[in-house]
Design a protein around this motif. Structure first.
Motif, PDB file in Angstrom:
ATOM      1  N   TYR A 207       0.697  -1.045  -0.118  1.00  0.00           N
ATOM      2  CA  TYR A 207      -0.108  -0.083   0.163  1.00  0.00           C
ATOM      3  C   TYR A 207       0.967   1.304   0.059  1.00  0.00           C
ATOM      4  CZ  TYR A 207      -3.875  -3.030   1.239  1.00  0.00           C
ATOM      5  OH  TYR A 207      -4.812  -4.101   1.343  1.00  0.00           O
ATOM      6  N   ASP A 208       0.428   2.472  -0.409  1.00  0.00           N
ATOM      7  CA  ASP A 208       0.939   3.591  -0.492  1.00  0.00           C
ATOM      8  C   ASP A 208       2.005   3.562  -1.348  1.00  0.00           C
ATOM      9  OD1 ASP A 208      -0.926   4.893   1.447  1.00  0.00           O
ATOM     10  OD2 ASP A 208       0.114   3.725   2.977  1.00  0.00           O
ATOM     11  N   ARG A 209       2.303   2.986  -2.443  1.00  0.00           N
ATOM     12  CA  ARG A 209       3.425   2.663  -3.136  1.00  0.00           C
ATOM     13  C   ARG A 209       3.720   3.985  -4.068  1.00  0.00           C
ATOM     14  NH1 ARG A 209       7.433   2.865  -5.508  1.00  0.00           N
ATOM     15  NH2 ARG A 209       8.662   1.570  -6.545  1.00  0.00           N
ATOM     16  N   ASP A 210       2.532   4.830  -4.262  1.00  0.00           N
ATOM     17  CA  ASP A 210       2.638   6.166  -5.145  1.00  0.00           C
ATOM     18  C   ASP A 210       2.980   7.260  -4.150  1.00  0.00           C
ATOM     19  OD1 ASP A 210      -0.037   5.825  -3.847  1.00  0.00           O
ATOM     20  OD2 ASP A 210      -0.956   6.813  -5.576  1.00  0.00           O
ATOM     21  N   ARG A 211       3.097   6.937  -2.862  1.00  0.00           N
ATOM     22  CA  ARG A 211       3.480   8.075  -2.143  1.00  0.00           C
ATOM     23  C   ARG A 211       5.084   8.333  -1.790  1.00  0.00           C
ATOM     24  NH1 ARG A 211      -1.596  10.515  -1.667  1.00  0.00           N
ATOM     25  NH2 ARG A 211      -3.260   8.873  -1.534  1.00  0.00           N
ATOM     26  N   PRO A 212       5.318   9.510  -1.922  1.00  0.00           N
ATOM     27  CA  PRO A 212       6.735   9.909  -1.461  1.00  0.00           C
ATOM     28  C   PRO A 212       7.164   9.222  -0.073  1.00  0.00           C
ATOM     29  CG  PRO A 212       5.651  11.756  -2.498  1.00  0.00           C
ATOM     30  CD  PRO A 212       4.740  10.802  -2.145  1.00  0.00           C
ATOM     31  N   THR A 213       8.547   9.112   0.133  1.00  0.00           N
ATOM     32  CA  THR A 213       8.760   8.673   1.464  1.00  0.00           C
ATOM     33  C   THR A 213       9.764   9.507   2.187  1.00  0.00           C
ATOM     34  OG1 THR A 213       8.174   6.345   0.798  1.00  0.00           O
ATOM     35  CG2 THR A 213       9.728   6.665   2.648  1.00  0.00           C
ATOM     36  N   ASP A 214       9.514  10.149   3.139  1.00  0.00           N
ATOM     37  CA  ASP A 214      10.712  10.770   4.006  1.00  0.00           C
ATOM     38  C   ASP A 214      11.372   9.674   4.843  1.00  0.00           C
ATOM     39  OD1 ASP A 214      10.036  13.248   2.858  1.00  0.00           O
ATOM     40  OD2 ASP A 214       8.492  13.729   4.622  1.00  0.00           O
TER      41      ASP A 214
END
Length: 514
Positions: A207-214
């Motif tokens: 999940y949340d693969r399309d979200r940037p990651t800090d």
């Protein structure tokens, strides 16, 4: 989905999948083989030149022939402080870190034998015992950046997909009774951070693969490679000095590596944290043969050869994964939060043996009358001769591990040459010293475009009387390195931290003659 009724059926197969990777231990061989600067404050101040300069307790674990110059006994102690500063660049951000640690760099006792008859060619013998800090594993750095391509969970996804393992089998990678996982992908699967896309399981997604990651990471290591050395040397006709030594090493190395992923505007997870801990203990031994020849009153030539260090190592590796969950979708517009949001990995114990490189050095010292000296040396280090082997696996797996690691070493590392130059100025009781050391890059190719050679600048002062001496030295070491939190199939999907390392080592040696 995560029901694990028959988890123990899969324990044997999981163990087979967890065999140690040869590449990892090739790099361990290098880590426990590199030596920067050793000895007393005096010898470190002149660039770590042990080869052709005697009359110092550093000769015990350097070129033992130098003990042949002693005509009276000596006791010395060398405490030190090491300051580490790092600057890490990760994706788009610069992060600084540092720490200061005290240590005992050197301690020694030299017993000089009685002078022999003037008619005998062998004039005198000496023995020496020393404790020396051969390597320091102290390090600290941190890094952070916004990663638009991946998170650590993608590494777990790829591991599961590479195994092409079913969801049912992946459940067997976890023990619900102890809440411990056997594999990284098994832990992330139980936390719902990787999920099946078919009824059988693969391919897996997150999940949340399309979200940037800090991403925010920290790495801190402690420990040292220390050595007790016993040496014996003789003086033949005040021209040729011969010495032998036997060293017993103790390796103590620990690190903690933490990576926190925060998903920007995540809908299922806010993020996750992955922690690794490694504890390493080992013992080894080596031997050194050294010669120093006084070609004239002003010129000394020296050479020494140090056998590989044969070490037995035991390591224990721990991992921990935790998830910050918003809510897992159930398919009917409902969400839930799992009972388990933190999973420990089964600790992995592994025993192996390392053969470090053979070392050989040659050098010269030129004395400027009573005003001081200049000294230099060239050291060969045979990194391609390193070996790693184990007896913990089956006979065929032991052979494969040895051969694969050997191949990895020969394909990754190269033999190097280290250069050292230094000098001392004398005026009465006062001494002033300076030195420079260049340590060659042991890698065949510049990984991440980084030249890993090292430059060590040193300087010091001292006083030397009839019964007492004291020396103060500072050494500045600068080099580059890199750290990769995880690796994916596509090199463009992950990043490495480029690290500029700066170390200052300040030490004082105090001693007395008797």
């Amino acid at each position: 989905m995560k029901n694990n009724i028959t988890q123990w059926i899969g324990v044997a197969s999981v163990a087979l999948l967890s065999l140690p990777a040869s590449g990892q231990y090739a790099y361990d061989a290098l880590r426990f083989s590199e030596i920067n600067q050793t000895g007393t404050a005096r010898f470190q101040a002149v660039g770590g030149n042990h080869t052709a300069l005697g009359g110092d307790a550093s000769s015990i674990n350097g070129n033992p022939a130098g003990l042949g110059f002693y005509n009276r006994s000596e006791l010395s102690l060398s405490p030190a402080f090491t300051n580490i500063n790092t600057q890490s660049t990760y994706i788009d951000r610069l992060t600084t870190d540092g720490k200061t640690t005290p240590n005992l760099a050197h301690a020694s006792l030299v017993i000089a034998g009685s002078a022999q008859s003037q008619y005998r060619k062998w004039k005198r013998t000496s023995i020496g015992i020393s404790f020396s800090r051969q390597q320091s594993f102290q390090n600290v750095f941190s890094y952070s950046g916004r990663n638009n391509r991946s998170a650590y969970a993608d590494y777990a996804v790829e591991r599961a997909n590479n195994r092409n393992i079913s969801a049912e089998q992946l459940d067997l990678d976890y023990d619900p009774n102890t809440q411990e996982a056997f594999t990284t992908e098994g832990a992330y699967y139980q936390l719902y951070m990787i999920n099946p896309s078919t009824a059988l399981g693969p391919p897996y997604f997150r999940y949340d693969r399309d979200r940037p990651t800090d991403q925010m990471g920290t790495f801190e290591s402690t420990g040292a490679n220390t050595q007790w050395t016993f040496a014996y040397a003789g003086n033949y006709d005040d021209r040729l000095y011969v010495g032998l030594s036997l060293g017993f090493n103790r390796i103590n190395y620990n690190y903690t590596n933490t990576l926190e992923d925060r998903f920007v505007n995540g809908t299922v997870f806010r993020g996750s944290t992955h922690i690794e801990d490694l504890n390493v203990r080992g013992n080894g031994f080596n031997g050194t043969l050294g010669l120093i020849y006084k070609a004239s009153p002003d010129l000394q030539l020296g050479a020494s050869i140090t056998s590989p260090t044969f070490s037995s190592i035991r390591e224990t590796f721990y991992e921990e994964v935790s998830a910050d969950v918003i809510g897992i979708p159930t398919g009917n517009n409902q969400v839930f939060v799992p009972d388990v949001t933190r999973i420990l990995m089964i600790p992995n114990d592994f025993d192996y043996r390392i053969t470090s490189p053979l070392r050989a050095s040659g050098g010269a010292t030129y004395f400027l009358g009573t005003n001081g000296f200049l000294t230099g040396s060239v050291e060969y280090v045979g990194y391609q001769g390193m070996n790693v082997r184990t007896t913990m696996l089956s006979a065929s797996d032991n052979t494969s591990f040895r051969n694969d690691t050997r191949r990895e070493i020969q394909n990754t590392f190269k033999n190097t040459v280290n250069l050292r130059l230094g000098g001392e100025f004398r005026s009465g009781l006062f001494r002033a010293r300076a030195g420079l050391a260049f340590l060659g890059d042991p890698y065949q190719e510049r990984l991440d475009g980084i030249n890993r050679s090292k430059l060590l600048y040193s300087a010091g002062v001292g006083v030397r009387g009839e019964r007492f001496f004291a020396d103060l030295t500072g050494t500045y070491n600068t080099f580059k390195s890199a750290f990769t939190p995880y690796v994916l199939n596509n090199p463009g999907d992950y990043a490495s931290a480029s690290i500029q390392n700066r170390m200052v080592n300040a030490m004082i040696t105090v001693g007395t003659f008797f």
